[in-house]
Design a protein around this motif. Structure first.
Motif, PDB file in Angstrom:
ATOM      1  N   LEU A 161     101.883  14.239  73.845  1.00 20.61           N
ATOM      2  CA  LEU A 161     101.067  14.350  72.695  1.00 20.61           C
ATOM      3  C   LEU A 161     100.682  15.570  72.720  1.00 20.61           C
ATOM      4  O   LEU A 161      99.439  16.020  73.661  1.00 20.61           O
ATOM      5  CB  LEU A 161     100.122  13.046  72.341  1.00 20.61           C
ATOM      6  N   GLN A 162     100.816  16.377  71.760  1.00 21.95           N
ATOM      7  CA  GLN A 162     100.180  17.650  71.543  1.00 21.95           C
ATOM      8  C   GLN A 162      99.062  17.860  70.740  1.00 21.95           C
ATOM      9  O   GLN A 162      98.982  17.466  69.405  1.00 21.95           O
ATOM     10  CB  GLN A 162     101.455  18.581  70.908  1.00 21.95           C
ATOM     11  N   HIS A 163      97.625  17.951  71.248  1.00 20.31           N
ATOM     12  CA  HIS A 163      96.517  18.293  70.472  1.00 20.31           C
ATOM     13  C   HIS A 163      96.680  19.348  69.574  1.00 20.31           C
ATOM     14  O   HIS A 163      97.115  20.388  69.831  1.00 20.31           O
ATOM     15  CB  HIS A 163      95.553  18.246  71.472  1.00 20.31           C
ATOM     16  N   TYR A 164      95.757  19.284  68.396  1.00 17.77           N
ATOM     17  CA  TYR A 164      95.617  20.423  67.518  1.00 17.77           C
ATOM     18  C   TYR A 164      96.947  20.951  66.710  1.00 17.77           C
ATOM     19  O   TYR A 164      96.971  22.017  66.465  1.00 17.77           O
ATOM     20  CB  TYR A 164      95.069  21.506  68.283  1.00 17.77           C
ATOM     21  N   ARG A 165      97.835  19.984  66.798  1.00 16.87           N
ATOM     22  CA  ARG A 165      99.298  20.366  66.223  1.00 16.87           C
ATOM     23  C   ARG A 165      99.651  19.243  65.099  1.00 16.87           C
ATOM     24  O   ARG A 165      99.563  18.233  65.219  1.00 16.87           O
ATOM     25  CB  ARG A 165     100.328  20.615  67.455  1.00 16.87           C
ATOM     26  N   GLY A 168     111.456  15.212  69.255  1.00 22.17           N
ATOM     27  CA  GLY A 168     110.023  15.860  68.794  1.00 22.17           C
ATOM     28  C   GLY A 168     109.770  15.424  67.495  1.00 22.17           C
ATOM     29  O   GLY A 168     110.760  15.501  66.556  1.00 22.17           O
ATOM     30  N   GLY A 169     108.564  15.131  67.206  1.00 21.46           N
ATOM     31  CA  GLY A 169     108.373  14.756  65.793  1.00 21.46           C
ATOM     32  C   GLY A 169     109.318  13.719  64.937  1.00 21.46           C
ATOM     33  O   GLY A 169     109.598  13.829  63.826  1.00 21.46           O
ATOM     34  N   LEU A 170     109.353  12.733  65.878  1.00 23.29           N
ATOM     35  CA  LEU A 170     110.605  11.630  65.461  1.00 23.29           C
ATOM     36  C   LEU A 170     110.250  10.760  64.529  1.00 23.29           C
ATOM     37  O   LEU A 170     109.000   9.857  64.765  1.00 23.29           O
ATOM     38  CB  LEU A 170     110.716  10.804  66.769  1.00 23.29           C
ATOM     39  N   HIS A 185     105.241  15.202  70.162  1.00 19.26           N
ATOM     40  CA  HIS A 185     104.559  14.765  68.859  1.00 19.26           C
ATOM     41  C   HIS A 185     103.058  15.536  68.786  1.00 19.26           C
ATOM     42  O   HIS A 185     102.334  15.364  69.636  1.00 19.26           O
ATOM     43  CB  HIS A 185     104.538  13.480  68.574  1.00 19.26           C
ATOM     44  N   GLY A 186     102.919  15.715  67.465  1.00 14.87           N
ATOM     45  CA  GLY A 186     101.529  16.465  67.391  1.00 14.87           C
ATOM     46  C   GLY A 186     100.635  15.425  66.827  1.00 14.87           C
ATOM     47  O   GLY A 186     100.885  14.760  65.910  1.00 14.87           O
ATOM     48  N   ARG A 187      99.418  15.570  67.633  1.00 15.45           N
ATOM     49  CA  ARG A 187      98.472  14.539  67.181  1.00 15.45           C
ATOM     50  C   ARG A 187      97.883  14.555  65.717  1.00 15.45           C
ATOM     51  O   ARG A 187      97.456  13.658  65.002  1.00 15.45           O
ATOM     52  CB  ARG A 187      97.209  14.411  68.007  1.00 15.45           C
ATOM     53  N   LEU A 218     102.903  15.016  58.293  1.00 12.00           N
ATOM     54  CA  LEU A 218     104.241  14.599  57.725  1.00 12.00           C
ATOM     55  C   LEU A 218     105.052  13.377  58.320  1.00 12.00           C
ATOM     56  O   LEU A 218     105.244  12.219  57.808  1.00 12.00           O
ATOM     57  CB  LEU A 218     105.184  15.631  57.976  1.00 12.00           C
ATOM     58  N   VAL A 219     104.882  13.160  59.614  1.00  8.24           N
ATOM     59  CA  VAL A 219     105.482  11.992  60.617  1.00  8.24           C
ATOM     60  C   VAL A 219     104.295  11.647  61.466  1.00  8.24           C
ATOM     61  O   VAL A 219     104.058  12.334  62.426  1.00  8.24           O
ATOM     62  CB  VAL A 219     106.743  12.360  61.425  1.00  8.24           C
ATOM     63  N   PRO A 220     103.371  10.790  61.006  1.00  8.85           N
ATOM     64  CA  PRO A 220     102.267  10.301  61.762  1.00  8.85           C
ATOM     65  C   PRO A 220     102.433  10.140  63.273  1.00  8.85           C
ATOM     66  O   PRO A 220     103.585   9.578  63.488  1.00  8.85           O
ATOM     67  CB  PRO A 220     101.751   9.442  60.875  1.00  8.85           C
TER      68      PRO A 220
END
Length: 304
Positions: free
Chosen positions: A273-277, A193-195, A243-245, A249-251
């Motif tokens: 892909l997590q919306h609003y995160r 996550g958030g890679l 990943h947060g859309r 920090l990590v686009p």
């Protein structure tokens, strides 16, 4: 005015479930995402071992692992999960991964939640060598803990996701091999996550510069070697990426580009892909992603 305020609160009440539950776009390279095909599996009891060093006495720093053993039938080998916390390669602790480790253990995975050396005192590839040592240590205990060494997965978030993904895709890269040797670095699958998949995309920010030990211009080859996307080939392990859309920090293109590279090489991948995160909220509000990720790991390891 009161009517307007009541209408605003009503709209907010309707939106809150979406924001809390979090909508997601879920892409899979095989039919449908694993979570849509997985049935409920009962949790098992878990035994927690006391933290113990996984590094040998001559390692530059003594590092500990936290191990959870699931209560599964005594004649069965179990999958294992190596968990690695985030923190920009220089802070945080395995505490961050404890809830995920327990969830995996209750699903039948032996979990090994590790600390690793921090930058800037220890620079790349020291952290990768720590994980390679952790894998060798897991193999050493495979008989005692009834681990199937062909079914070891990596799980991490942010810099922890970077390290487990890099461990998975660089298993055959001699330049990144552990100094003491040993061929125990291969992962069967990765949940990340958030890679940060391509370090060349960062604008010489402090965390990356201190991790590598220089800027992109000064250390371009190290940046390339440290980027998981550089090493993707047909032998890369299956990846579940979340990943947060709104990750600033990590686009999000770190995830979408990496997913595309895996697909291009015929590697099984799911992208959630997590919306609003943003970067932190996608981890704090991660339940849906983790459940989908565990279903993905199960499909890779348990459905054969």
């Amino acid at each position: 005015m009161r009517r307007l305020a009541a209408g605003w609160w009503r709209r907010l009440a309707l939106c809150l479930p979406l924001l809390v539950a979090g909508c997601a776009t879920h892409l899979s390279t095989i039919n449908a995402p694993a979570i849509t095909q997985s049935g409920p599996r009962p949790d098992v009891d878990v035994r927690r071992l006391s933290p113990r060093p996984y590094t040998p006495p001559d390692w530059p720093e003594s590092l500990e692992a936290r191990v959870l053993l699931p209560d599964t039938p005594a004649d069965a080998r179990r999958p294992a999960a190596l968990l690695v916390h985030g923190g920009g390669w220089q802070r945080r602790t395995p505490d961050d991964m404890e809830e995920i480790a327990e969830r995996l253990a209750r699903r039948g995975y032996v979990t090994v939640n590790v600390a690793y050396r921090f930058a800037p005192e220890h620079r790349f590839p020291a952290q990768l060598h720590d994980l390679q040592q952790a894998m060798a240590w897991i193999h050493e205990h495979a008989d005692a803990w009834r681990i199937d060494t062909e079914r070891i997965v990596g799980v991490g978030y942010s810099s922890g996701a970077h390290l487990v993904s890099l461990l998975g895709v660089s298993a055959n890269v001699d330049a990144l091999a552990k100094p003491h040797g040993g061929d125990h670095a291969r992962l069967a699958a990765v949940l990340a996550g958030g890679l940060p998949s391509d370090l060349m995309k960062f604008d010489d920010g402090r965390l990356v510069v201190e991790f590598i030990g220089g800027t992109r211009a000064e250390k371009s080859e190290a940046y390339r070697q440290a980027s998981p996307i550089t090493h993707v080939d047909a032998d890369a392990p299956p990846h579940f990426l979340f990943h947060g859309r709104w990750d600033g920090l990590v686009p999000v293109d770190h995830a979408t580009d990496f997913h595309a590279a895996l697909v291009d090489h015929g590697v099984t991948s799911e992208l959630y892909l997590q919306h609003y995160r943003g970067h932190f909220t996608s981890f704090l509000l991660r339940d849906g992603a983790i459940e989908a990720g565990i279903a993905f790991l199960d499909r890779q390891l348990l459905d054969d």
